[in-house]
Design a protein around this motif. Structure first.
Motif, short mmCIF file in Angstrom:
data_model
loop_
_atom_site.label_atom_id
_atom_site.label_comp_id
_atom_site.label_asym_id
_atom_site.label_seq_id
_atom_site.Cartn_x
_atom_site.Cartn_y
_atom_site.Cartn_z
N PRO A 549 0.82 -1.23 0.00
CA PRO A 549 0.00 0.00 0.00
C PRO A 549 0.85 1.27 0.00
CG PRO A 549 -0.80 -1.56 1.62
CD PRO A 549 0.52 -2.09 1.15
N ARG A 550 0.32 2.31 -0.71
CA ARG A 550 0.96 3.61 -0.74
C ARG A 550 -0.11 4.68 -0.64
NH1 ARG A 550 5.45 4.30 -5.35
NH2 ARG A 550 5.28 6.38 -4.44
N PHE A 573 -5.38 6.15 -2.03
CA PHE A 573 -4.34 5.15 -1.78
C PHE A 573 -4.24 4.23 -2.98
CE2 PHE A 573 -8.33 3.42 -0.42
CZ PHE A 573 -8.29 2.09 -0.80
N GLY A 575 -2.47 0.12 -4.08
CA GLY A 575 -1.75 -1.10 -3.72
C GLY A 575 -2.29 -2.25 -4.54
N PRO A 579 -5.80 -2.70 -1.32
CA PRO A 579 -5.81 -2.73 0.14
C PRO A 579 -7.20 -2.44 0.70
CG PRO A 579 -4.08 -1.28 -0.72
CD PRO A 579 -5.01 -1.59 -1.85
N LEU A 581 -9.19 -0.35 3.72
CA LEU A 581 -8.92 0.93 4.38
C LEU A 581 -9.76 1.04 5.64
CD1 LEU A 581 -7.32 3.67 3.71
CD2 LEU A 581 -9.61 4.58 3.33
N ALA A 622 -4.27 1.85 5.22
CA ALA A 622 -4.51 0.94 4.10
C ALA A 622 -3.64 -0.29 4.28
CB ALA A 622 -4.19 1.63 2.77
N THR A 623 -4.24 -1.48 4.16
CA THR A 623 -3.55 -2.75 4.45
C THR A 623 -3.83 -3.75 3.35
OG1 THR A 623 -3.94 -2.30 6.80
CG2 THR A 623 -3.19 -4.51 6.21
N ASN A 624 -2.77 -4.44 2.90
CA ASN A 624 -2.94 -5.65 2.11
C ASN A 624 -1.91 -6.67 2.60
OD1 ASN A 624 -0.50 -5.00 0.92
ND2 ASN A 624 -1.37 -4.47 -1.09
N LYS A 628 1.32 -2.27 5.07
CA LYS A 628 0.31 -1.26 5.32
C LYS A 628 0.94 0.13 5.17
CE LYS A 628 0.75 -0.75 10.36
NZ LYS A 628 0.02 -0.78 11.64
#
Length: 1387
Positions: A549-550, A573, A575, A579, A581, A622-624, A628
């Protein structure tokens, strides 16, 4: 039951049009489609489902499917059947057995099972790459073609060849080419090179070589390690301009009145040349409906007349790329006639054919032959149908389409109606068209069957597909055409059949489906769809990204928002996989979603109503599976801006001081700005006004200060406003009694409102009056408010005398009334009373229907039915609605009806402009209203299809003409005939150098009439006129343009007639020429008479020449004054006169002095043609602002604000020869103004005040010029006799030499020296090109490629490719200018 469930599954699968997600994904805790599906899988665990979370986040579609599932007796059986239906078939599918066993064992609640099925039947969407350059530069990307040459690439043989091919990718791609489907080795050919960092080919011929050797089909390949992209197949051809075959043409012998075709047969060029006909003397051939050029280049004579023998006819072909014109040998005509005398007077004879003894005959077609033909055209191209007929008299051509109308928006007639062009052809334009050729002897028709084919065109062009590992996707390549195109898939430039097998890829016709993609799946796919008319090639890559994520937005943003408003915090964001959120506040607590918060799919957090406690720092995370990223947004809550003490309505006497309060409360951290509006326009704060932070003070109130004043308090985040009305009273007489001497004011508000005598349709309202404040109350106004249709809006109910305080109010059914009372006296209105209690009347059916029912078309195929909606007092019940009925008036068909809740309904698919019967009936829950009246409406109008014909013009006088025309047929009007309209414009004046405005004007003739009069024309002018028929949609096609000339008229008055008296013995008169001469001036007439009081002397008449504009008169009587009358004359007579009087004697003159009160005087104007300087005198104080107001003769008013110390003031953008009125007034008091003066700008041309031909200085100047020219001629003759190279051809019939511009083959070059010669051109010994062309060529006059020709073939385009001339080396003189080029420049 099972059939119903299976049918539902099939329908769902059809909607998503994608294979189902793997059922094991949910069991493993993985989303089959991140963020694109309802998030049910994320909360599924075998045997455990969180109902609160799942139901809250389920979509409306999921809930509908749940309701369907609950109607089944066996949801479990439906689930098993759906799971089995969703299982993919073929290679690469996964076994579903364990999932089925789990479903049978766990048995979750029915709604859980239905929602879980939706999860299994969904596909993920592709990832979208942000436009952020930093991200795009970091990500790996297969090649993409960004620029390429056109498919059919025609090049100039004199230039180097460029075949473009550019592509992007990461890493940067490399390029190679094929030629005629074989590898093209660039390194082996020294003439061929490739541009750096590009695939563009450059073929250089500076060192020799023939461009024709490189013709063929080229294709570019752009490759990097992730795939290969292909360009289109580019067919390279070299432009050709072959010579005309030599031929000797015998004279063409033809009988007068017979048809004739002169064939052009141009040499086939690439691209095809532009054809036009001229005489051998380079005069264009005049074309009309009798003589015209066909689209094949031939020249057609519908009937030959004796006058056609007066010239010869040469066909010319212009070739674009080589800038050359090929000229065919000229045809000469020999016309056999029964009347050998070509009497020019017969040309305007109403029946020239019978006058010349030519037999009349019925029409026959010269092109195309026969009674029927067919034509094929490709979709998107222009369809050109042509019919050229012979006959005596010359036939008229009309066009029709069988079974329908010509497409008015795309069809236009060309070549004097002989050609019909339909632009941008589509399939609906196919069918049978016929042209009708008719004259008074009869008519004939030709039918053309049009077939529309189509090269392939895109329905769904494949798009680049970017996926995360394990995701599914698809490439779709859908195209249409006629015949139906075939689709071929390739991968990295190779056929898909020969590519290595990929178990994750499945081809289904025009779709490639990808399942469980991995990094190795990256490639570029090509879709080639083709039929016999062409092909389409599209590249689309599949890229698999693995990106943590960015965050894309700046970090630690500050958002300021007003209390109780709605706001949204953005957190963009990126990714891959996409991701999830989450939002947190102040770094703690649970995820923010629900209640006052709402999280959108793009990551934005919406706070529905901001409170003080919402202030703080918000964090989005934001996570994958790769990591994160987080960002923070600081939210500050500000207090709203509010006006807590608003300005009140005031009544003030003229000359008093008024103060309007406006006190504001705002957030101290925001900058406050307070401004004022008057009558909703920005208020100019003059020296009588004072603006403070909390008030506006007006000193010395005047009548112009009356109006509404609005206080606007604003910050950078919000604003508030309040309005008050200021009434200014005129001065009143001195009071005669003590009561009148007391100050008067508006009455106090009434109070204690009470409702009694409550009935079904009435109620009694009683109130206690307020204090009248020394002015008796004259009226009471009772207002009401209802809370259903317009809550919070008060309406006037009734008005009662000031002597009552109780009244019975009549009420309407089903209205929840609330009342208030306003008292009125001569000063003004009181504030409204406090509202009464509410009283609701019982309901009833409507007693009326909506008013103002109309039926009008907004488009040509619809009818919009509108009406005025009924208000709350006429609704009489809940759910007010309208029953709309309509039917065709002529057919008396059954009524169509629909129920509408609004105030309009659109009936679609109606014929053009037909009458309809319309009824609109009101209805509520208590019943229907009375039977409505029938209203006649009309469907939409279309533009008229025909123009008035046989337009005849008769000049009535110098300013008016009479028009007569043939009316159009009613069925061509396609609407209500509003008027016939004539558009006319002044083309020029018959006077030389007189500028005229060519602005189009119009004259309207309402109704269906065949004649009218156009007046207010300018005399002695050339006019052009066109006529149209007008309906409600607009103008129809224009008629043939007619020219007419107005005769001379009498001139307008001489301008600027000035009388000056320098002494007691003489009077000087000066004047300027009339603004509108209206003819040729033959002189001026001056009449003057002496007068002394009431005594008049003898009138004296003086006549002057038209150039004289001055006259000096010797006074015979130094005491009397003189009255002068001056007029200009034309052959028609004397025009309007200008009258002036001589100044009063000095002992009678009154000196001008500054007035005692404030005023403006001595306004002086010094005009030019486009500007004027203005000065004036005044006795205002320093710093006073003024306004200069001036109005032109078109009644256009303009103002210029100025400071007193900035004189003189220059008015710019004036029009030459126009009359203006001007005044100057004070900006603070418009009543203080100067006198209105009139001035006129000078014309754009100047006439000499006297005949310069009789002036001595002019005669001397002409003699000096003649002597100088004679000396130069003698010097030139001496230098010529001493030698030098001067190519001179004797004036005798000798053949053209090789150095002459025109070649023996009849062609000549009109290109510049800068343009490269064709291969084989002669060069001099030093390598420079010998100049073979004239310096004065057609290229010097415009762009060779864009020349245009009139319908008669005459050249009207101008060539503009002129380049800087290079000087020839050595002492050779330039060759003589080409006579052919000089003549063509005139053509």
């Amino acid at each position: 039951m099972r059939r119903l469930a299976a049918r539902g599954a099939a329908g769902d699968a059809g909607e998503v049009a994608a294979p189902a997600a793997d059922s094991t994904d949910c069991a493993r805790g993985r989303h089959p489609s991140p963020r694109r599906l309802i998030d049910l899988c994320a909360i599924w665990d075998p045997g455990v489902f969180l109902p609160a979370v799942g139901w809250k986040r389920a979509s409306g579609f999921a809930r509908r499917r749940l309701n369907e599932a609950e109607t089944l007796n066996s949801v479990r059986e439906a689930q098993l059947e759906l799971l089995e239906a969703a299982r993919p078939r073929g290679p690469g599918s996964r076994e579903r057995g364990p999932v089925l066993r789990m479903a049978r064992q766990q048995q979750p609640p029915p709604w859980v099972r239905a929602a879980f099925l939706l999860c299994l039947l969904s596909l993920s969407g592709a990832i979208e790459i942000p436009m952020d350059p930093s991200i795009q530069n970091e990500l790996s990307q297969p090649p993409t073609i960004t620029k390429q040459s056109v498919k059919d690439h025609i090049v100039d043989p004199r230039d180097n060849i460029l075949i473009e091919c550019e592509a992007k990718g990461n890493p940067a791609p490399s390029f190679h080419w094929t030629r005629n489907s074989r590898f093209f080795n660039i390194a082996k050919d020294p003439r061929v090179s490739m541009r750096r960092r590009s695939g563009t080919l450059v073929i250089d011929f500076r060192s020799g070589g023939r461009p024709e050797e490189y013709e063929g089909e080229y294709q570019c390949f752009a490759r990097n390690k992730f795939g290969t992209a292909l360009s289109n197949r580019i067919r390279l051809q070299v432009s050709k301009s072959p010579l005309w075959p030599k031929e000797n043409l015998d004279p063409v012998v033809v009988q007068e009145g017979a048809p004739l075709t002169l064939q052009c047969n141009p040499p086939p060029g690439l691209p095809s040349p532009v054809i036009f006909w001229m005489s051998s003397s380079m005069e264009p051939i005049t074309q009309d409906k009798r003589v015209s050029q066909g689209h094949n280049g031939d020249l057609y004579f519908s009937n030959v007349m004796l006058q056609d023998m007066q010239t010869d006819y040469s066909c010319n072909a212009r070739f674009h790329f080589t800038h050359t014109i090929q000229q065919k040998n000229a045809f000469t005509l020999k016309v056999l006639t029964n009347n050998p005398y070509n009497d020019s007077s017969l040309r305007n004879h109403p029946d020239i054919y019978s006058a010349r003894g030519v037999a009349e005959r019925t029409p026959s077609f010269m092109y195309p032959q026969g009674t029927a033909s067919s034509q094929m055209v490709l979709r998107g191209m222009d369809l050109v149908l042509e019919c050229i007929a012979s006959g005596v008299p010359t036939p008229d051509i009309a066009w029709y389409k069988k079974g329908g109308d010509l497409p008015s928006d795309k069809a236009k007639f060309e070549n004097f109606n002989k050609a019909l062009r339909i632009t941008n052809v589509s399939e609906e334009d196919s069918g049978e068209y016929f042209c009708l050729a008719s004259n008074k002897m009869g008519s004939i028709r030709h039918t053309i069957s049009v077939r529309v084919k189509a090269a392939p065109y895109w329905l769904d062009e494949p798009k680049n597909l970017i996926l995360a590992p394990g995701e599914d996707g698809r490439l779709v390549c859908r195209a249409n055409g006629n015949p139906k195109p075939t689709v071929q898939w390739m991968v990295n430039g190779e056929p898909l059949q020969s590519a290595p097998p990929n178990p994750n890829r499945e081809v289904a016709g025009d779709t490639i489906i990808f399942r469980d993609t991995q990094i190795s799946s990256r490639a570029v796919y090509q879709c080639n769809t083709s039929n016999e008319h062409g092909y389409l090639l599209a590249n689309a890559f599949v890229s698999v990204l693995d990106v943590p994520p960015r965050m894309l937005s700046p970090r630690n943003q500050l958002i300021r928002v007003i209390l109780y408003n709605r706001t949204r915090l953005d957190c963009p964001f990126f990714g891959s996989p996409i991701p999830t959120l989450r939002w947190f506040k102040n770094g703690q607590g649970s995820n923010l979603d629900g209640g006052n918060y709402h999280v959108y799919e793009n990551g934005s957090l919406e706070i529905k109503m901001i409170r003080k406690e919402d202030q703080g720092i918000y964090t989005c995370v934001a996570t994958n599976i790769l990591g994160k990223a987080e960002n923070q947004v600081r939210l500050e809550v500000k207090d709203p801006t509010r006006i807590y003490r608003m300005p009140e309505d005031q009544v003030a006497k003229r000359g008093t001081t008024v103060q309007l309060e406006c006190r504001v409360k705002h957030d101290p951290s925001l900058k406050l700005t307070v401004s004022w509006l008057k009558d909703d326009e920005p208020l100019y704060i003059g020296n009588r006004m004072k603006k403070e932070d909390d008030s506006l003070t007006i000193f010395g109130v005047a009548e112009r200060d009356q109006g509404s004043y609005t206080c606007v308090a604003s910050t950078e985040l919000d604003q508030d406003l309040a309005k008050a009305y200021l009434t200014v009273l005129a001065d009143q007489a001195t009071p005669t009694n003590r009561l009148a001497a007391l100050p008067k004011g508006r009455p106090d508000r009434p109070r204690d409102l009470e409702l009694t005598d409550l009935a079904e349709r009435s109620v009694r309202l009683t109130w206690i009056p307020g204090d009248d404040n020394n002015s008796p109350i004259t009226d009471y106004v009772v207002q009401f408010e209802e809370d259903q249709f317009q809550p919070g809006v008060w309406h006037d109910h009734s008005k009662f005398p000031g002597s009552v305080n109780s009244a019975v109010l009549q009420l309407s059914p089903y209205v929840n009334y609330q009342f208030r009372v306003i008292a009125i006296n001569e000063v003004g209105s009181s504030h409204p009373s406090l509202p009464s209690e509410r009283y609701r009347t019982s309901g009833a059916p409507p007693e009326s229907n909506p008013a103002d029912v109309k039926g009008e078309g907004t488009r040509k195929n619809n009818m919009e039915i509108t009406w005025t909606p009924m208000n709350a007092t006429s609704a009489f019940g809940p759910n007010l609605r309208y029953i709309v009925k309509w039917r065709r008036r002529e057919t008396r068909e059954t009524w169509n009806n629909v129920t509408v809740w609004g105030s309009r309904y659109v009936v679609g698919q109606t014929p053009v402009y037909v009458p309809y019967e319309i009824r609109v009936q009101a209805e509520n829950d208590f019943g229907k209203g009375p039977e409505p009246d029938t209203v006649i409406g009309y469907s939409g109008e279309d533009y008229p299809r025909a123009a008035p014909t046989d337009v005849k013009i008769r000049v009535l006088n110098s300013t008016a003409i009479s028009l007569q025309w043939n009316r159009v047929y009613p069925d061509t009007v396609q609407g209500q005939l509003r008027e016939y309209r004539a558009y006319y414009w002044r083309e020029s004046s018959l006077l030389k150098n007189l500028w005229v405005s060519q602005k189009r004007q119009q004259a309207s003739f309402p109704g269906d009439r065949p004649r009218g009069v156009v007046s207010r024309l300018f005399p002695y002018s050339n006019y052009r006129l066109e006529m149209v028929v007008v309906n409600g949609r607009g103008d129809g096609p224009r008629s043939e343009t007619k020219d007419f000339t107005t005769p001379e008229g009498v001139p307008s008055a001489p301008r600027r007639f000035r009388v000056r008296q320098p002494n007691l013995e003489t009077i000087n008169l000066e004047w300027d020429h009339p603004e509108h001469p209206n003819g040729i001036l033959i002189g001026y007439t001056l009449k003057y008479v002496a007068f002394n009081g009431t005594k008049l002397g003898k009138q004296i008449v003086e006549n002057f020449s038209p150039n004289q504009t001055k006259f000096t008169m010797q006074r015979a009587d130094p005491v009397s004054r003189y009255r002068f009358t001056l007029s200009a004359r034309t052959q028609v007579g004397s025009g309007e006169a200008a009258t002036e009087e001589s100044p009063a004697p000095p002992n009678e003159a009154t000196p001008t002095a500054a007035p005692d009160r404030q005023s403006i005087w001595n306004v002086t104007v010094l005009p030019n043609s486009k500007w004027a300087n203005i000065t004036w005198k005044h006795n205002f104080g320093p710093g006073t602002d003024f306004v200069v107001e001036y109005i032109d003769s078109n009644h256009t008013k303009k103002t210029v604000p100025v400071k007193a110390q900035t004189q003189p003031i220059q008015l710019t953008d004036l029009y030459p020869g126009m009359t203006y009125t001007l005044r100057v007034y004070s900006r603070d008091n418009e009543g203080i103004s100067s006198a209105v003066i009139t001035f006129m700008t000078s014309t754009a041309y100047t006439n000499n005040q006297a005949d310069i031909a009789t002036q001595g200085w002019f005669i001397g100047l002409m003699c000096a010029i003649a002597l100088l020219v004679l000396i130069l001629l003698i010097v030139c003759f001496i230098k010529r006799s001493r030698g030098g190279k001067y190519p001179v051809r004797e004036k005798k019939d000798v053949p053209l030499g090789p150095e002459d511009p025109k070649e023996e083959d009849g062609s000549f070059d009109y290109s510049d020296e800068d343009n490269k010669p064709l291969q084989g051109s002669q060069t001099s010994l030093d390598g420079t090109i010998k100049q073979q062309e004239s310096d004065d060529s057609l290229v010097d006059y415009g762009e060779g490629g864009e020349g245009q020709f009139n319908e008669d073939g005459s050249f009207i385009g101008q060539y503009t490719v002129k380049k800087d001339k290079e000087e020839t080396e050595g002492n050779e003189s330039s060759e003589a200018t080409s006579p052919v080029n000089a003549i063509y420049s005139l053509a």
